[in-house]
Design an enzyme around this catalytic site. Structure first.
Site, PDB file in Angstrom:
ATOM      1  N   PRO A  75       0.793  -1.170   0.049  1.00 23.12           N
ATOM      2  CA  PRO A  75      -0.015  -0.128  -0.015  1.00 23.12           C
ATOM      3  C   PRO A  75       0.982   1.207   0.013  1.00 23.12           C
ATOM      4  O   PRO A  75       1.652   1.443   0.782  1.00 23.12           O
ATOM      5  CB  PRO A  75      -0.911  -0.148   1.229  1.00 23.12           C
ATOM      6  CG  PRO A  75       0.120  -0.951   2.314  1.00 23.12           C
ATOM      7  CD  PRO A  75       1.028  -1.776   1.233  1.00 23.12           C
ATOM      8  N   THR A  76       0.568   2.132  -0.758  1.00 17.41           N
ATOM      9  CA  THR A  76       1.368   3.468  -1.019  1.00 17.41           C
ATOM     10  C   THR A  76       0.409   4.400  -1.192  1.00 17.41           C
ATOM     11  O   THR A  76      -0.666   4.153  -2.043  1.00 17.41           O
ATOM     12  CB  THR A  76       2.557   3.479  -2.017  1.00 17.41           C
ATOM     13  OG1 THR A  76       2.025   2.924  -3.189  1.00 17.41           O
ATOM     14  CG2 THR A  76       3.506   2.596  -1.691  1.00 17.41           C
ATOM     15  N   SER A 104      -4.077   1.578  -0.382  1.00 20.65           N
ATOM     16  CA  SER A 104      -3.769   2.357   0.816  1.00 20.65           C
ATOM     17  C   SER A 104      -5.141   3.088   1.285  1.00 20.65           C
ATOM     18  O   SER A 104      -5.947   3.572   0.405  1.00 20.65           O
ATOM     19  CB  SER A 104      -2.688   3.583   0.648  1.00 20.65           C
ATOM     20  OG  SER A 104      -2.755   4.315   1.433  1.00 20.65           O
ATOM     21  N   TYR A 132      -5.336   2.676   8.606  1.00 20.34           N
ATOM     22  CA  TYR A 132      -4.627   3.370   9.791  1.00 20.34           C
ATOM     23  C   TYR A 132      -5.925   3.544  10.778  1.00 20.34           C
ATOM     24  O   TYR A 132      -6.908   4.221  10.402  1.00 20.34           O
ATOM     25  CB  TYR A 132      -4.460   4.725   9.364  1.00 20.34           C
ATOM     26  CG  TYR A 132      -2.975   4.697   8.734  1.00 20.34           C
ATOM     27  CD1 TYR A 132      -1.800   4.338   9.059  1.00 20.34           C
ATOM     28  CD2 TYR A 132      -2.927   5.292   7.394  1.00 20.34           C
ATOM     29  CE1 TYR A 132      -0.876   4.374   8.460  1.00 20.34           C
ATOM     30  CE2 TYR A 132      -1.687   5.156   6.657  1.00 20.34           C
ATOM     31  CZ  TYR A 132      -0.647   4.902   7.198  1.00 20.34           C
ATOM     32  OH  TYR A 132       0.417   4.946   6.296  1.00 20.34           O
ATOM     33  N   THR A 158      -1.914  -0.952   9.687  1.00 17.03           N
ATOM     34  CA  THR A 158      -0.563  -0.486   9.677  1.00 17.03           C
ATOM     35  C   THR A 158      -0.381  -0.100  11.215  1.00 17.03           C
ATOM     36  O   THR A 158      -1.060   0.731  11.678  1.00 17.03           O
ATOM     37  CB  THR A 158      -0.304   0.707   8.788  1.00 17.03           C
ATOM     38  OG1 THR A 158      -0.521   0.084   7.556  1.00 17.03           O
ATOM     39  CG2 THR A 158       0.932   1.241   8.987  1.00 17.03           C
ATOM     40  N   LYS A 230       0.589  -4.767   9.862  1.00 13.33           N
ATOM     41  CA  LYS A 230       1.874  -4.461   9.108  1.00 13.33           C
ATOM     42  C   LYS A 230       2.608  -3.465   9.790  1.00 13.33           C
ATOM     43  O   LYS A 230       2.073  -2.323  10.257  1.00 13.33           O
ATOM     44  CB  LYS A 230       1.114  -3.783   7.970  1.00 13.33           C
ATOM     45  CG  LYS A 230       2.497  -2.895   6.854  1.00 13.33           C
ATOM     46  CD  LYS A 230       1.806  -2.357   5.759  1.00 13.33           C
ATOM     47  CE  LYS A 230       2.861  -2.068   4.854  1.00 13.33           C
ATOM     48  NZ  LYS A 230       3.144  -0.459   5.289  1.00 13.33           N
ATOM     49  N   SER A 252       7.661  -5.047   8.151  1.00 14.93           N
ATOM     50  CA  SER A 252       7.743  -3.950   7.243  1.00 14.93           C
ATOM     51  C   SER A 252       8.447  -2.804   8.288  1.00 14.93           C
ATOM     52  O   SER A 252       8.055  -2.898   9.401  1.00 14.93           O
ATOM     53  CB  SER A 252       6.430  -3.398   6.771  1.00 14.93           C
ATOM     54  OG  SER A 252       6.556  -2.130   6.024  1.00 14.93           O
ATOM     55  N   HIS A 254       7.951   0.261   6.815  1.00 15.27           N
ATOM     56  CA  HIS A 254       7.444   1.413   6.241  1.00 15.27           C
ATOM     57  C   HIS A 254       8.210   1.774   4.993  1.00 15.27           C
ATOM     58  O   HIS A 254       8.445   2.956   4.730  1.00 15.27           O
ATOM     59  CB  HIS A 254       6.986   2.460   7.067  1.00 15.27           C
ATOM     60  CG  HIS A 254       5.537   3.163   6.691  1.00 15.27           C
ATOM     61  ND1 HIS A 254       4.485   2.974   7.488  1.00 15.27           N
ATOM     62  CD2 HIS A 254       5.239   4.003   5.655  1.00 15.27           C
ATOM     63  CE1 HIS A 254       3.434   3.665   6.956  1.00 15.27           C
ATOM     64  NE2 HIS A 254       3.758   4.262   5.901  1.00 15.27           N
ATOM     65  N   ARG A 257      10.475   4.971   6.318  1.00 17.36           N
ATOM     66  CA  ARG A 257       9.869   6.121   6.482  1.00 17.36           C
ATOM     67  C   ARG A 257       9.277   6.363   7.762  1.00 17.36           C
ATOM     68  O   ARG A 257       8.859   7.615   7.966  1.00 17.36           O
ATOM     69  CB  ARG A 257       8.655   6.188   5.436  1.00 17.36           C
ATOM     70  CG  ARG A 257       8.991   6.198   4.006  1.00 17.36           C
ATOM     71  CD  ARG A 257       7.794   5.838   2.984  1.00 17.36           C
ATOM     72  NE  ARG A 257       7.027   7.017   2.690  1.00 17.36           N
ATOM     73  CZ  ARG A 257       7.134   7.889   1.954  1.00 17.36           C
ATOM     74  NH1 ARG A 257       8.345   7.957   1.123  1.00 17.36           N
ATOM     75  NH2 ARG A 257       6.341   8.680   1.664  1.00 17.36           N
ATOM     76  N   GLY A 286       9.720  -4.017   1.590  1.00 17.22           N
ATOM     77  CA  GLY A 286      10.974  -2.882   1.989  1.00 17.22           C
ATOM     78  C   GLY A 286      12.168  -3.415   0.973  1.00 17.22           C
ATOM     79  O   GLY A 286      12.947  -4.342   1.436  1.00 17.22           O
ATOM     80  N   GLY A 287      12.679  -2.873   0.087  1.00 19.12           N
ATOM     81  CA  GLY A 287      13.832  -2.966  -0.514  1.00 19.12           C
ATOM     82  C   GLY A 287      13.844  -3.889  -1.733  1.00 19.12           C
ATOM     83  O   GLY A 287      14.950  -4.292  -2.063  1.00 19.12           O
ATOM     84  N   ARG A 289      13.786  -5.376  -4.980  1.00 24.62           N
ATOM     85  CA  ARG A 289      14.048  -4.459  -6.163  1.00 24.62           C
ATOM     86  C   ARG A 289      14.407  -5.550  -7.465  1.00 24.62           C
ATOM     87  O   ARG A 289      14.331  -5.140  -8.447  1.00 24.62           O
ATOM     88  CB  ARG A 289      15.283  -3.524  -6.172  1.00 24.62           C
ATOM     89  CG  ARG A 289      14.968  -2.502  -5.172  1.00 24.62           C
ATOM     90  CD  ARG A 289      13.758  -1.443  -5.656  1.00 24.62           C
ATOM     91  NE  ARG A 289      13.687  -0.532  -4.663  1.00 24.62           N
ATOM     92  CZ  ARG A 289      12.835  -0.597  -3.649  1.00 24.62           C
ATOM     93  NH1 ARG A 289      11.956  -1.582  -3.443  1.00 24.62           N
ATOM     94  NH2 ARG A 289      12.697   0.574  -2.910  1.00 24.62           N
ATOM     95  N   ARG A 309       7.545   1.516  -3.816  1.00 23.10           N
ATOM     96  CA  ARG A 309       8.283   2.090  -4.797  1.00 23.10           C
ATOM     97  C   ARG A 309       8.163   1.701  -6.177  1.00 23.10           C
ATOM     98  O   ARG A 309       8.121   2.629  -6.951  1.00 23.10           O
ATOM     99  CB  ARG A 309       9.549   2.896  -4.330  1.00 23.10           C
ATOM    100  CG  ARG A 309       9.408   3.674  -2.842  1.00 23.10           C
ATOM    101  CD  ARG A 309      10.797   4.267  -2.641  1.00 23.10           C
ATOM    102  NE  ARG A 309      10.919   5.122  -1.163  1.00 23.10           N
ATOM    103  CZ  ARG A 309      10.810   4.355  -0.108  1.00 23.10           C
ATOM    104  NH1 ARG A 309      10.947   3.046  -0.113  1.00 23.10           N
ATOM    105  NH2 ARG A 309      10.654   4.924   1.246  1.00 23.10           N
TER     106      ARG A 309
END
Ligand code: FNR
Length: 356
Positions: A75-76, A104, A132, A158, A230, A252, A254, A257, A286-287, A289, A309
């Site tokens: 979720p972003t 999100s 949230y 979250t 989360k 996570s 986040h 962040r 997280g991370g 790629r 991301r």
């Protein structure tokens, strides 16, 4: 096929620099932000040989929701900052990929519209909803009902945000509000006209440091859907989550962040997986790629991973097609890494295949 980094480069060219920084940035010195990616580079894979298959099956089922691969859309917030089609484009791409999108709560498109877009692609899309928990529980319950009615299949609460992390890039850019015309549509007051466009009808998301396990029990009493949490980094919290009947745990930080200087998620995964002991699914984000990152996370005990991301970069670079390209790239990269590790299914990967 280009790597995720190339989508990021294109996104960076296209986005307003303050918006790029909002998506890219982390808390304070961004130590955790960098660590999430660096930690994967320190891990080495040990392949198994002579036991693979030309027919690999990447699909998994998570809490009753099938997914074509163990790579989910994390979720972003604020996808319409990245592309005018925003969450509609992301939802269509996730549906086309047959993977789960965790929407999100801070989406700039209403959950009903996101679900409708996904349903144009596939009749039964795998949408989960990130929450949230708001101190106003009546309002929280109204959002839960809205998401349920839209057809989401799980809630992801979250829990790593008792207060908002300090994002120094946003401070420097004075980026604290959505531009005119964009709203957190899921927080429009229930019963208000959704097309009204009057800010006074959209509530702000409230972070609360007063949330505790009773609130999780409250949510479980209000919905029949699975409730995951989360933002777990401590093994004891993972144990407590299982004890409190949580349906799944998302390891996570986040995306670096929230609290800076916490470890990379991949580095705490083994202790959390041990604490959960297979009682409920363990997810991680997280991370991630590359396909080898996915392989490492699954080998060390995750049932699936989320990408934040990379999806935003795909969206900014090319809307729905961009998100599709990123998801296809991660799928192909994971499939290749799995084959090279001697696996035919995500569950074939084992902790002994990862070495520090
Ligand atoms: C997030 N994340 C996030 N998490 C959440 O629970 N609710 C949210 O609204 C958001 N919003 C959000 C916005 C942006 C711009 C980012 C980068 C992240 C965190 C997200 O779900 C996930 O934990 C991380 O993004 C995973 O790290 P990677 O994949 O971005 O490295």
């Amino acid at each position: 096929m280009p790597a995720v980094a190339e989508f990021e480069a294109t996104a960076r060219e296209r986005l307003d620099p303050a918006h790029y920084d909002y998506f890219a940035g982390g808390a304070q010195e961004e130590i955790t932000l960098r660590e999430n990616e660096e930690a994967y580079k320190r891990l080495r894979l040990i392949p198994r040989v002579l036991r693979g298959s030309d027919k690999r099956d990447l699909s998994v089922e998570l809490l009753g929701t099938p997914s074509s691969m163990p790579i989910l859309v994390a979720p972003t917030a604020f996808h319409r900052l990245a592309h005018p089609d925003g969450e509609l484009a992301t939802a269509r791409a996730a549906a086309r990929a047959g993977t789960i999108m965790i929407v999100s709560m801070a989406s700039t498109t209403a959950i009903e519209d996101i679900a409708a877009a996904a349903r144009e692609v596939t009749p039964d899309p795998g949408l989960w909803f990130q929450l949230y928990l708001q101190p106003d529980l009546e309002f929280t319950e109204a959002i839960v009902r809205r998401a349920e009615n839209a057809g989401v299949k799980a809630f992801v609460v979250t829990v790593d945000s008792p207060v908002l992390g300090r994002r120094e890039r946003d401070d420097r850019n004075a980026f604290h509000d959505l531009p005119a015309g964009l709203f957190v549509e899921n927080l429009r007051n229930i019963g208000e006209n959704r097309s009204g466009g009057n800010t006074s009808h959209v509530r702000e998301i409230v972070m609360s440091a007063g949330l505790n396990w009773d609130h999780i029990a409250w949510l479980r009493s209000k919905t029949k859907l699975p409730v995951l949490i989360k933002g777990v980094l401590h093994a004891e919290d993972a144990r407590l989550a299982v004890h409190h009947g949580v349906a799944g745990v998302v390891v996570s930080n986040h995306g670096g962040r929230q609290l800076d200087t916490v470890p990379a998620t991949i580095d705490v995964l083994p202790e959390i997986a041990a604490a959960v002991g297979g009682a409920v699914p363990v997810l991680l984000d997280g991370g991630i790629r590359r396909g080898t990152d996915v392989v490492k996370a699954l080998a060390l005990g995750a049932d699936a991973v989320g990408v934040g991301r990379p999806v935003v970069w795909g969206l900014a670079a090319g809307g729905r097609e961009g998100v599709s390209a990123v998801l296809d790239l991660l799928r192909a990269d994971f499939d290749q890494a799995l084959a090279l590790c001697g696996g035919r299914h995500p569950a074939d990967l084992t902790p002994d295949q990862v070495r520090r």
